[in-house]
Scaffold this motif. Structure first.
Motif, short mmCIF file in Angstrom:
data_model
loop_
_atom_site.label_atom_id
_atom_site.label_comp_id
_atom_site.label_asym_id
_atom_site.label_seq_id
_atom_site.Cartn_x
_atom_site.Cartn_y
_atom_site.Cartn_z
N LEU A 89 20.94 -22.59 -11.17
CA LEU A 89 21.40 -23.40 -12.30
C LEU A 89 22.24 -22.56 -13.26
O LEU A 89 23.30 -23.00 -13.72
N ALA A 90 21.79 -21.34 -13.54
CA ALA A 90 22.54 -20.46 -14.43
C ALA A 90 23.89 -20.10 -13.82
O ALA A 90 24.90 -20.01 -14.54
N GLY A 91 23.94 -19.91 -12.51
CA GLY A 91 25.21 -19.63 -11.84
C GLY A 91 26.19 -20.78 -11.97
O GLY A 91 27.38 -20.58 -12.21
N VAL A 92 25.67 -22.00 -11.82
CA VAL A 92 26.52 -23.19 -11.98
C VAL A 92 27.05 -23.25 -13.42
O VAL A 92 28.26 -23.44 -13.64
N LEU A 93 26.16 -23.06 -14.39
CA LEU A 93 26.57 -23.12 -15.80
C LEU A 93 27.57 -22.00 -16.12
O LEU A 93 28.58 -22.24 -16.77
N ALA A 94 27.28 -20.79 -15.65
CA ALA A 94 28.16 -19.66 -15.95
C ALA A 94 29.55 -19.85 -15.36
O ALA A 94 30.56 -19.57 -16.02
N THR A 95 29.62 -20.33 -14.12
CA THR A 95 30.95 -20.52 -13.52
C THR A 95 31.72 -21.63 -14.23
O THR A 95 32.93 -21.53 -14.40
#
Length: 151
Positions: free
Chosen positions: A89-95
């Motif tokens: 989820l953090a990877g999706v948000l960060a990208t």
């Protein structure tokens, strides 16, 4: 001396003061390109520099997997566990934020000085870790969007 050269000298001094090798080296490389009349490389660096940088970042991150320091079982656990799912989820948000930050820097390239100044303040006074202006631009884009909600 032109404005771009002066800006690079200022960035070099900021990088040296903040002990940020990346900022200092980048400013030096751009100054060398400017003084040696190799500005013809600027459009290529502008369009492909981010991709090349991300390539090397991903290579360094994937080394533990390639060298079996991280096993397949650990990978599967880290994707299916609660911390792993939060990481996805953090990877999706960060990208997404990085994409918005990239758009912001394309629309307003002058914002880079604020991003670098904020990074220097974070490094010097908050023991921060410099990871580049893209994430800072993403957070800035989020702040700008949040401010627009209240207008």
């Amino acid at each position: 001396m032109h404005g771009g050269e002066i800006s690079m000298l200022i960035l070099l001094l900021i990088g040296l003061a903040a002990r940020s090798n990346l900022i200092s080296v980048c400013a030096c490389i751009l100054l060398v390109l400017q003084f040696s009349k190799l500005e013809i490389l600027f459009p290529y660096l502008e369009t492909h520099g981010l991709e090349v940088g991300l390539l090397f970042l991903l290579l360094s991150i994937l080394i533990p997997i390639a060298t079996d320091k991280v096993t397949t079982g650990e990978l599967l656990y880290n994707i299916t566990s609660l911390p792993g799912l939060l990481a996805v989820l953090a990877g999706v948000l960060a990208t997404h934020l990085n994409s918005e930050g990239l758009k912001l820097m394309q629309i307003n390239p002058g914002i880079i000085f604020g991003l670098i100044l904020g990074s220097v303040i974070g490094i010097l006074f908050f023991n921060g870790q410099p990871v580049g202006p893209l994430m800072a631009a993403g957070v800035t884009a989020l702040f700008v969007e949040a401010l627009n909600w209240f207008r």
